[in-house]
Write an enzyme that holds these catalytic residues in place. Structure first.
Site, PDB file in Angstrom:
ATOM      1  N   ASP A  36      16.432  -3.449  -1.278  1.00 39.55           N
ATOM      2  CA  ASP A  36      16.982  -2.094  -1.327  1.00 39.55           C
ATOM      3  C   ASP A  36      18.443  -2.048  -0.872  1.00 39.55           C
ATOM      4  OD1 ASP A  36      14.523  -1.432  -2.134  1.00 39.55           O
ATOM      5  OD2 ASP A  36      13.942  -0.308  -0.329  1.00 39.55           O
ATOM      6  N   ALA A  37      18.721  -2.792   0.194  1.00 38.55           N
ATOM      7  CA  ALA A  37      20.067  -2.763   0.758  1.00 38.55           C
ATOM      8  C   ALA A  37      21.091  -3.301  -0.244  1.00 38.55           C
ATOM      9  CB  ALA A  37      20.115  -3.568   2.045  1.00 38.55           C
ATOM     10  N   TYR A  39      20.722  -3.261  -3.513  1.00 32.14           N
ATOM     11  CA  TYR A  39      20.826  -2.238  -4.560  1.00 32.14           C
ATOM     12  C   TYR A  39      21.814  -1.162  -4.132  1.00 32.14           C
ATOM     13  CZ  TYR A  39      19.528   1.242  -8.041  1.00 32.14           C
ATOM     14  OH  TYR A  39      19.573   2.136  -9.069  1.00 32.14           O
ATOM     15  N   ASP A  40      21.642  -0.692  -2.895  1.00 32.69           N
ATOM     16  CA  ASP A  40      22.520   0.360  -2.382  1.00 32.69           C
ATOM     17  C   ASP A  40      23.984  -0.061  -2.411  1.00 32.69           C
ATOM     18  OD1 ASP A  40      20.416   1.996  -1.994  1.00 32.69           O
ATOM     19  OD2 ASP A  40      20.237   1.613   0.168  1.00 32.69           O
ATOM     20  N   SER A  85      -1.368  19.205 -30.044  1.00 32.95           N
ATOM     21  CA  SER A  85      -2.326  19.104 -28.949  1.00 32.95           C
ATOM     22  C   SER A  85      -3.537  18.352 -29.492  1.00 32.95           C
ATOM     23  CB  SER A  85      -2.720  20.480 -28.432  1.00 32.95           C
ATOM     24  OG  SER A  85      -3.046  21.321 -29.507  1.00 32.95           O
ATOM     25  N   LEU A  86      -4.433  17.970 -28.608  1.00 32.46           N
ATOM     26  CA  LEU A  86      -5.585  17.185 -29.033  1.00 32.46           C
ATOM     27  C   LEU A  86      -6.841  18.031 -28.977  1.00 32.46           C
ATOM     28  CD1 LEU A  86      -4.962  13.800 -27.179  1.00 32.46           C
ATOM     29  CD2 LEU A  86      -4.424  14.390 -29.550  1.00 32.46           C
ATOM     30  N   GLU A 117      -6.806   5.734 -23.137  1.00 30.82           N
ATOM     31  CA  GLU A 117      -5.789   5.917 -22.103  1.00 30.82           C
ATOM     32  C   GLU A 117      -6.233   7.046 -21.197  1.00 30.82           C
ATOM     33  OE1 GLU A 117      -1.712   6.138 -23.992  1.00 30.82           O
ATOM     34  OE2 GLU A 117      -2.940   5.832 -25.780  1.00 30.82           O
ATOM     35  N   LYS A 119      -5.981  10.414 -19.251  1.00 26.93           N
ATOM     36  CA  LYS A 119      -5.242  11.637 -19.540  1.00 26.93           C
ATOM     37  C   LYS A 119      -4.675  12.143 -18.219  1.00 26.93           C
ATOM     38  CE  LYS A 119      -5.706  15.923 -22.097  1.00 26.93           C
ATOM     39  NZ  LYS A 119      -5.009  16.715 -21.091  1.00 26.93           N
ATOM     40  N   ASP A 121      -2.915  14.517 -15.632  1.00 25.03           N
ATOM     41  CA  ASP A 121      -2.834  15.968 -15.500  1.00 25.03           C
ATOM     42  C   ASP A 121      -1.423  16.350 -15.044  1.00 25.03           C
ATOM     43  OD1 ASP A 121      -3.660  18.540 -15.566  1.00 25.03           O
ATOM     44  OD2 ASP A 121      -4.795  18.464 -13.687  1.00 25.03           O
ATOM     45  N   ARG A 140       7.176  20.396 -23.562  1.00 30.09           N
ATOM     46  CA  ARG A 140       6.343  20.494 -24.742  1.00 30.09           C
ATOM     47  C   ARG A 140       6.481  21.862 -25.401  1.00 30.09           C
ATOM     48  NH1 ARG A 140       1.790  22.342 -26.596  1.00 30.09           N
ATOM     49  NH2 ARG A 140       0.803  21.108 -28.214  1.00 30.09           N
ATOM     50  N   TYR A 231       3.481   7.408 -23.658  1.00 33.32           N
ATOM     51  CA  TYR A 231       2.302   7.061 -24.451  1.00 33.32           C
ATOM     52  C   TYR A 231       2.475   7.144 -25.966  1.00 33.32           C
ATOM     53  CZ  TYR A 231       1.529  12.121 -23.660  1.00 33.32           C
ATOM     54  OH  TYR A 231       1.677  13.468 -23.534  1.00 33.32           O
ATOM     55  N   LYS A 298      -7.813   7.151 -29.090  1.00 34.04           N
ATOM     56  CA  LYS A 298      -7.089   7.144 -30.363  1.00 34.04           C
ATOM     57  C   LYS A 298      -7.599   5.987 -31.215  1.00 34.04           C
ATOM     58  CE  LYS A 298      -2.823   8.881 -28.310  1.00 34.04           C
ATOM     59  NZ  LYS A 298      -1.625   8.439 -27.598  1.00 34.04           N
ATOM     60  N   LYS A 322     -12.730  15.098 -21.947  1.00 34.41           N
ATOM     61  CA  LYS A 322     -12.461  15.628 -20.603  1.00 34.41           C
ATOM     62  C   LYS A 322     -13.579  15.295 -19.630  1.00 34.41           C
ATOM     63  CE  LYS A 322      -8.710  18.235 -21.307  1.00 34.41           C
ATOM     64  NZ  LYS A 322      -8.635  19.624 -21.002  1.00 34.41           N
ATOM     65  N   CYS A 416      -5.227  37.250  19.268  1.00 41.32           N
ATOM     66  CA  CYS A 416      -5.641  35.858  19.102  1.00 41.32           C
ATOM     67  C   CYS A 416      -7.137  35.703  19.377  1.00 41.32           C
ATOM     68  CB  CYS A 416      -4.833  34.978  20.047  1.00 41.32           C
ATOM     69  SG  CYS A 416      -5.397  33.287  20.113  1.00 41.32           S
ATOM     70  N   CYS A 419      -7.412  33.605  22.892  1.00 44.71           N
ATOM     71  CA  CYS A 419      -6.961  34.111  24.199  1.00 44.71           C
ATOM     72  C   CYS A 419      -6.872  35.628  24.249  1.00 44.71           C
ATOM     73  CB  CYS A 419      -5.622  33.505  24.552  1.00 44.71           C
ATOM     74  SG  CYS A 419      -4.302  34.091  23.466  1.00 44.71           S
ATOM     75  N   CYS A 434      -0.139  33.148  17.371  1.00 48.95           N
ATOM     76  CA  CYS A 434      -0.345  33.492  18.764  1.00 48.95           C
ATOM     77  C   CYS A 434       0.868  32.957  19.521  1.00 48.95           C
ATOM     78  CB  CYS A 434      -1.618  32.830  19.285  1.00 48.95           C
ATOM     79  SG  CYS A 434      -1.836  33.072  21.056  1.00 48.95           S
ATOM     80  N   CYS A 439      -2.374  30.043  25.839  1.00 50.38           N
ATOM     81  CA  CYS A 439      -3.519  30.029  24.934  1.00 50.38           C
ATOM     82  C   CYS A 439      -4.105  28.613  24.884  1.00 50.38           C
ATOM     83  CB  CYS A 439      -3.077  30.460  23.539  1.00 50.38           C
ATOM     84  SG  CYS A 439      -4.403  30.369  22.330  1.00 50.38           S
TER      85      CYS A 439
HETATM   86 ZN   LIG Z   1      -3.994  32.628  21.647  1.00 52.75          ZN
END
Ligand SMILES: [Zn+2]
Length: 676
Positions: A36-37, A39-40, A85-86, A117, A119, A121, A140, A231, A298, A322, A416, A419, A434, A439
């Site tokens: 990472d370093a 890359y930075d 859509s499917l 594949e 699906k 969400d 979409r 996909y 598919k 589904k 509350c 208390c 509260c 309390c």
């Molecule tokens: Zn309380």
């Protein structure tokens, strides 16, 4: 001069290529090739060169992912190729019906391959590349037209800005479809930030993804860590040129040109394998770190797909199978109120137990009174609850037609439940709290805050010890800490004489801490350590502060109405007055002048308003940061406002600031302004 520019151009090219390769390895292949370093460092070098030579900046440069200035609105565009859509199937019987239908249409076909594949969400995206460079990303929409959200799409790390076109050099245009989604971990973080800020929660990751994609400020989108699985690949003449003849080959090609493809895909040789895949993932998908709601099946061969074609709505060669929804109806038997460590009162629905996603669910959070009002949920109601993956169960909606006659709306208690002191709901906040420091429910949190480093700094007093002291009934308030003896500590589990000695001495030392730290340690809401200093500067003794009118407190430069109200209310609770008397008797410092020693006063004379949810800072933190640097934070936008700090879901304040021409800042710009 000429050669210098050439050198710069070469180095810029080189850096971009390196960074692109590294990104691909990291985000798509999940196997980093550089640290990472490193890359930075390369990234910063590229950024530096581009700043010095703005003429070399191109839209596919890795530096262009960070987001641009907010768009005023999205434009609607027509998809180059419509997004169908499917057809849905909800069980294996319906899958069989689909199988019979397409086979009837092509009676001569015998053995076929299927691609399964998961699906995801999330939200479908359509991406257009010209000569290998991302030129457009759209939602979409209705499948024919969608919204142009290219700026936001650029911020998604697993979407390449430039494709690896080796072998496709002559291809002018590439269309890719896929699903963008929020990993569950990120979704949970976003919701907990929103909960802390008293904002409405996203119902599920899909809604959060949709909300993020429609952000006008792509800098916010960049913070959200959306991910993407590709996909579908459309290249004119894809199969003619033998580039890919099947969906399976297209998925491989997608990965080769730079996309992340869901690794859980499967090539099935028989219909039975498809059913097996579906059953396997029904439970297995609960272990994934993103939400899925089914399997897309598919027919693998593009030739067969072409032969079958489309109905008016769906392709005939694919089906979305589904999974049963993880939702179920049940009845609310009670609405209880739980008091958390911060004093927040959280309403909980106690329900008739119901099986959801393999577990028994009998409680669901209702978050706060706004959410309850929105749902209009009542005791006796029949509701739909949902549990998905690891997300806590929640009530989706109330079936009002089943409501008994005698129900009453839920009312948040005024006192509350633990208390019995009056609770407080501050203006503009969704959370009721509260605020009684004694309390029992919030005592542990209060003591942990009191002993913390910026407050009374009592070393050795860890979370476990605090819990033990409270649970055993040894300590009922922070004042009780000052009555503790070595013998008392020695009675606790696993506490030696040495440790007990040290603790008693650390507690005694805290009596020398200045008044400002004591005030901060009291844990009054919104009174952070900087505000505590401002308050003690103006009110050099606790008596003066306790007797102050709310307007006197609010009059202090840097202290807003929110803090003033919170402090005023706190000092007018009898239990808190008793606490102060006891702490005074114990010898804590409640008198003393403080001078601000901050050498960082970059924002002196500037007035800020904060609106919306900031990506990393909480509202209080942003406020404290501005105040620490000498700036003033007010609640409403006026001509006197110098800057509006804008986060996600900014509302009317943003409109007003725009109409007054007030400078807007993102969180990043604010941090830059104060040099952090
Ligand atoms: Zn309380």
């Amino acid at each position: 001069m000429e050669s210098l520019t050439l050198k710069v151009k070469q180095r810029v090219q080189e850096l971009r290529q390196l960074l692109q390769q590294a990104s691909y390895a990291y985000y798509v292949l999940d196997s980093p090739i550089i640290e990472d370093a490193v890359y930075d460092r390369l990234y910063r070098e590229l950024q530096q060169l581009e700043t010095e030579h703005p003429e070399v900046v191109t839209p596919d440069s890795p530096t262009q992912r960070v987001g641009e200035k907010p768009a005023t609105q999205f434009t609607t565009v027509r998809h180059n190729i419509p997004l169908y859509s499917l057809e849905n199937a909800f069980d294996v019987d319906e899958l069989q019906a689909w199988e019979r239908r397409w086979r009837r249409q092509t009676p001569n076909i015998d053995a076929v391959e299927y691609v399964c594949e998961l699906k995801i969400d999330g939200n479908a995206l359509a991406l257009t590349y010209e000569n290998g460079v991302l030129v457009r990303g759209t939602t979409r929409g209705d499948g024919v037209t969608g919204e142009d959200i290219t700026q936001n799409v650029r911020t998604i790390r697993s979407i390449p800005l430039r494709l690896n076109m080796s072998g496709l050099e002559n291809v002018e245009r590439v269309e890719v479809r896929g699903e963008t989604f929020l990993p569950l971990e990120v979704f949970k973080q976003i919701n907990s930030q929103r909960l802390a800020a008293g904002e409405q929660l996203f119902a599920n990751p899909r809604n959060a993804t949709a909300g993020t994609l429609r952000q006008l400020d792509s800098r916010i989108v960049a913070q959200r860590q959306l991910d993407f699985f590709a996909y579908t690949l459309h290249i004119p003449g894809l199969d003619d040129a033998s580039i890919a003849n099947t969906q399976w080959e297209a998925l491989e090609l997608l990965q080769n040109i730079g996309f992340r493809v869901n690794p859980n895909k499967h090539l099935c040789a028989t219909y039975a394998e498809v059913a097996e895949y579906y059953q396997h993932w029904d439970t297995e998908r609960l272990n994934l770190d993103y939400m899925t709601d089914g399997v897309v099946v598919k027919l693998n061969s593009f030739k067969l797909q072409e032969q079958l074609g489309f109905t008016q709505k769906f392709p005939r060669w694919a089906v979305a199978l589904k999974y049963a929804a993880e939702e179920a109806p049940t009845r609310v038997e009670n609405i209880a109120v739980n008091v958390g460590r911060t004093g927040a009162l959280t309403p909980l629905a106690e329900m008739r137990p119901v099986q959801l996603a393999g577990t028994t669910v009998s409680r669901a959070t209702l978050h706060n009174s706004d959410r309850i009002a929105q749902l209009d949920i009542r005791i006796g109601d029949t509701v739909i609850v949902r549990k998905a993956g690891e997300i806590i169960p929640e009530v989706l909606r109330v079936l009002k037609e089943l409501r008994p006659d005698d129900t009453k709306p839920f009312v948040m208690p005024t006192h509350c439940p633990v208390c019995n002191q009056p609770v407080v709901r501050e203006m503009g906040e969704a959370v009721t709290r509260c605020v009684n420091a004694s309390c029992a429910a919030i005592l542990k949190g209060a003591i942990e805050h009191w002993v913390s480093r910026d407050a009374l700094d009592i070393r050795g007093m860890g979370e476990k010890l605090v819990h033990q002291l409270v649970d055993k009934g040894v300590v009922h308030s922070v004042a009780d800490l000052y009555d503790l003896t070595e013998d008392k500590f020695c009675e606790l589990e696993r506490m030696g004489k040495k440790s007990a000695e040290k603790l008693v001495s650390a507690i005694a030392c805290s009596k020398n801490q200045p008044w400002s730290r004591v005030l901060y340690g009291l844990g009054i809401r919104h009174v952070g350590s900087v505000n505590a200093q401002l308050l003690t500067e103006k009110f050099p003794s606790v008596e003066k502060l306790a007797q102050a009118r709310q307007s006197d407190i609010e009059g202090i430069y840097g202290i807003g109405a929110e803090i003033a109200q919170s402090a005023y209310q706190w000092f007018h609770i009898a239990a808190n007055q008793t606490l102060i008397e006891r702490l005074q008797a114990a010898g804590l410092q409640f008198v003393g002048e403080v001078t601000l020693t901050s050498d960082n006063q970059k924002l002196v004379g500037k007035t800020f308003v904060i609106t919306g949810t900031l990506p990393t800072l909480k509202r209080d933190e942003a406020k404290a940061l501005i105040q620490k640097n000498g700036g003033k934070v007010t609640e409403s936008v006026s001509k006197k406002t110098d800057y509006l700090v804008v986060g996600e879901d900014a509302g009317s304040k943003l409109e007003k600031a725009e109409s007054l021409g007030i400078t807007q800042l993102s969180e990043a710009q604010l941090l830059e302004l104060v040099g952090e």
